[in-house]
Scaffold this active site. Structure first.
Site, PDB file in Angstrom:
ATOM      1  N   MET C   1     -10.215  39.979  32.640  1.00  0.00           N
ATOM      2  CA  MET C   1      -9.277  38.865  32.357  1.00  0.00           C
ATOM      3  C   MET C   1      -9.645  37.679  33.217  1.00  0.00           C
ATOM      4  SD  MET C   1      -8.062  41.949  32.382  1.00  0.00           S
ATOM      5  CE  MET C   1      -7.709  42.034  34.103  1.00  0.00           C
ATOM      6  N   PRO C   2      -9.284  36.536  32.877  1.00  0.00           N
ATOM      7  CA  PRO C   2      -8.897  35.977  31.594  1.00  0.00           C
ATOM      8  C   PRO C   2     -10.090  35.742  30.672  1.00  0.00           C
ATOM      9  CG  PRO C   2      -8.246  34.555  33.448  1.00  0.00           C
ATOM     10  CD  PRO C   2      -9.262  35.533  33.936  1.00  0.00           C
ATOM     11  N   VAL C   3      -9.748  35.402  29.425  1.00  0.00           N
ATOM     12  CA  VAL C   3     -10.740  35.044  28.419  1.00  0.00           C
ATOM     13  C   VAL C   3     -10.455  33.625  27.950  1.00  0.00           C
ATOM     14  CG1 VAL C   3     -11.518  35.499  26.057  1.00  0.00           C
ATOM     15  CG2 VAL C   3     -11.084  37.422  27.606  1.00  0.00           C
TER      16      VAL C   3
END
Lengths: 61, 61, 61, 61, 61, 61
Positions: C1-3
């Site tokens: 994470m994040p994307v």
């Protein structure tokens, strides 16, 4: 096919979303020759503090 | 243009989101020559039980 | 994470994309406390005749 | 890598989401040779009045 | 419903994509009770210089 | 705002894409009260072997 994702600021009524789905589906059927049964429209309602434009959160404007 | 979608685990503060929007917009303006007024940053906050990594829900870790 | 998904008009250099990835990743690590190793930035380069703004294709402007 | 976004109608249980994440991750590891640790699955639960199919909101069917 | 977007590094064979579509569809039908005819899987193949992880382009690793 | 992503099978003409952008933008302005100048429509053309429906690649049908 096709699949349409509509990202817009949260706060529209169900009736507005109903009409958006219908009109967007119509345009894909009439212009792109899509099979009506297979057109998906996914509405993503985004809160003002999750959307930034010109470097500022909408909720700050 | 451009449009940036940021998917991250739910739980950041409004201030963190404010700074993310500003910094990401700055990088697109300074590096990619984007028109500041037309840069959109959409933050998608995802609950832990809707995000899987390495085959497991984040909420199970 | 994040994307992070970055949709922008096609035509940037690899060096611009390299810097964008670095700067966006830095902001997510420094502001959102993300784990650097798990930050993904996906750049979607869109041709001018696949992007419409204000009802017109960019390639028509 | 890879990143999978699953858009589906809201209402699945956490257990269903747990199994979806596991099975989708398995298929990417076994078929596409992905590194398990780097597979992300993001589930987007969409309310019935935000999803249109064949020109109608699911909540109207 | 549902709609699945699979973002992965470019370079898989058609046979791998065929199997991914089948296995992902099976999991949505068996686990989430989806209607097989309405499951869409969209594969987004991303070049190495359009994907960044840990602040670096995959093509630089 | 808003941002619309249209995923459809590759092969439409520029003229079809021009009309889609116009009609979709019109519907967002007329129904959702969007500011025309800020409506973005991004068309994602997907090859038949990257789109699966009912567990099969479109290119296999």
């Amino acid at each position: 096919m096709p699949v349409v994702q509509v990202h817009l600021k949260a706060g529209r009524t169900v009736e507005q979303k109903r009409q958006l789905v219908e009109r967007i589906t119509d345009s894909l059927v009439e212009i792109a020759g899509a099979n009506r049964e297979r057109v998906h429209v996914i509405i993503d309602e985004v809160p003002g503090d999750n959307w930034g434009r010109a470097g500022r959160l909408l909720s700050d404007d």
